[in-house]
Design a protein around this motif. Structure first.
Motif, PDB file in Angstrom:
ATOM      1  N   UNK A 113       0.865  -1.177   0.000  1.00 28.55           N
ATOM      2  CA  UNK A 113       0.000   0.000   0.000  1.00 28.55           C
ATOM      3  C   UNK A 113       0.905   1.233   0.000  1.00 28.55           C
ATOM      4  N   UNK A 114       0.918   2.001  -1.077  1.00 28.88           N
ATOM      5  CA  UNK A 114       1.814   3.161  -1.150  1.00 28.88           C
ATOM      6  C   UNK A 114       1.654   4.141   0.014  1.00 28.88           C
ATOM      7  N   UNK A 115       0.435   4.267   0.553  1.00 26.66           N
ATOM      8  CA  UNK A 115       0.229   5.194   1.664  1.00 26.66           C
ATOM      9  C   UNK A 115       1.075   4.809   2.876  1.00 26.66           C
ATOM     10  N   UNK A 116       1.376   3.505   3.005  1.00 28.92           N
ATOM     11  CA  UNK A 116       2.186   3.055   4.141  1.00 28.92           C
ATOM     12  C   UNK A 116       3.581   3.680   4.133  1.00 28.92           C
ATOM     13  N   UNK A 117       4.087   4.020   2.946  1.00 26.58           N
ATOM     14  CA  UNK A 117       5.386   4.695   2.884  1.00 26.58           C
ATOM     15  C   UNK A 117       5.380   5.939   3.765  1.00 26.58           C
TER      16      UNK A 117
END
Length: 415
Positions: free
Chosen positions: A165-169
């Motif tokens: 999940x890119x938001x986790x970055x």
């Protein structure tokens, strides 16, 4: 091995180890800086040109934040600069992950750079404050080691996170920044030296940059450092050279991995290797080694040969980086360490921008071989500059150790 570890890491104050841990934690979660370009293009569908501008804004923000952070660290204290910088950067990182409008993304990326830069001079100044002069080279080496361990792990983990999940970055990066702030807030005391009187300074210290900007010895050192890092930043053109030699794009990974592997495994041996030598001469030798590594790159035509060239210039980087950091501390007046660190950071900021830009232009107008030979020539000039500056630097350091005012130390260096 126990004796070697004691000589390498023993005897350093507890506060330093809290700072070292904060460095490691911070770098372990530095996902946004690593994957920002990929995120903007692959996830947000922005153009590569826009992504390049945004990444440039991140660098510009870091440079501006470093200068501002140095002034904050000297005027109001190390802890305020570190705490505000990390907490505000966490908020900016999380907001960036939730934003999709181009203007908001650009603004938040700029602010993220500013807030990250705000904390860095105070962090390094605190290390200088709490570690005695004799042990600073060891301390700077250990801190650089932590930076590279954290970065190596983060680069690997970030690739897995972005797939999930890119938001986790952004969430993890923000959490790590808050964790860094919490560790500093709970365990790192304020270390800013006691206020120095006007008489001791020779003039009122307004907290501005005047003293640093009048210091020709230090500004020359910062410029030479920026040019040395410019040589290393030229390595971003390695994929182009590999492709020109008909080698697969996948070869770049194992070739550049030599850099991180050598630093992680070998950096802690550096203090005993160079500790007894003059800092300026150590830097000169290191920069020549960097230049030789890039000159050999012009001859490389196989993966193993490219890996060898990376090993050569990495050795120079390993010798140069802690010596540069220790010399920065030696040249900085006690009451102005934060500001000196802030100005010093501009050298690296310049290299981070100019290295890829100039490297790309030279490769496009001529060839990568011309770039590598040009970097070799630049490295020789930087080495010569450091040798010529050795005596003025030594006179300035001796004057500061003897308790001279910054103005008197500047004059002593130019005698």
């Amino acid at each position: 091995m126990t004796q070697w570890w004691g000589q390498t890491a023993g005897g350093l104050p507890r506060t330093f180890w809290y700072l070292w841990t904060a460095t490691l934690i911070n770098r372990l979660g530095s996902f946004v800086a690593i994957y920002l370009g990929v995120y903007l293009v692959s996830v947000r569908d922005f153009s590569p040109a826009y992504a390049g501008v945004v990444i440039g804004l991140h660098g510009a923000g870091g440079a501006a934040g470093g200068v501002l952070g140095g002034m904050v660290a000297d005027r109001w204290g190390r802890r305020p600069a570190m705490l505000v910088g990390n907490v505000a950067a966490a908020a900016a990182a999380l907001s960036l992950g939730l934003s999709g409008h181009p203007a908001a993304v650009a603004t938040l990326t700029l602010l993220l750079g500013v807030f990250l830069g705000l904390a860095r001079p105070a962090f390094t100044a605190t290390i200088i404050d709490v570690v005695g002069e004799r042990d600073r080279l060891r301390a700077m080496t250990l801190n650089y080691w932590a930076v590279n361990i954290g970065f190596a792990i983060a680069a690997t983990v970030a690739g897995l996170v972005v797939r999930a999940d890119p938001l986790l970055l952004f969430v993890i990066n923000a959490a790590v920044l808050l964790g860094t702030a919490a560790l500093i807030g709970l365990k790192v005391p304020e270390s800013r030296p006691a206020a120095i009187t006007v008489g001791q300074l020779g003039r009122a210290d307004s907290g501005g940059l005047g003293t640093v900007l009048r210091d020709r010895v230090f500004l020359t050192f910062t410029a030479l450092t920026g040019l040395a890092w410019l040589c290393i930043q030229g390595s971003v053109m390695l994929p182009v050279a590999l492709q020109a030699d008909g080698l697969p794009a996948s070869a770049y990974g194992p070739v550049i991995a030599v850099n991180g592997l050598m630093i992680v495994l070998g950096q802690l041996f550096v203090p005993r290797l160079v500790g007894r030598f003059d800092r300026s001469r150590t830097i000169a030798v290191a920069v020549v080694v960097v230049g030789v590594g890039f000159a050999l790159t012009a001859l490389a035509d196989a993966v193993w040969f490219y890996a060898l060239t990376v090993a050569v210039w990495t050795l120079g980087e390993m010798l140069m980086t802690p010596a540069n950091s220790a010399l920065t501390a030696d040249l900085s007046p006690t009451a102005q360490r934060g500001r000196y660190q802030g100005i010093y950071s501009l050298g690296y900021a310049f290299a981070s921008f100019a290295g890829p830009t100039l490297g790309g232009l030279v490769a496009a107008w001529s060839s990568t071989d011309a770039l590598w030979l040009g970097l070799f020539g630049l490295a020789l000039l930087v080495a010569a500059g450091n040798l010529l500056a050795a005596r003025p630097r030594a006179r300035r350091i001796e004057a500061l150790r003897a308790g001279a005012t910054p103005a008197a130390a500047r004059e002593a260096a130019l005698v």
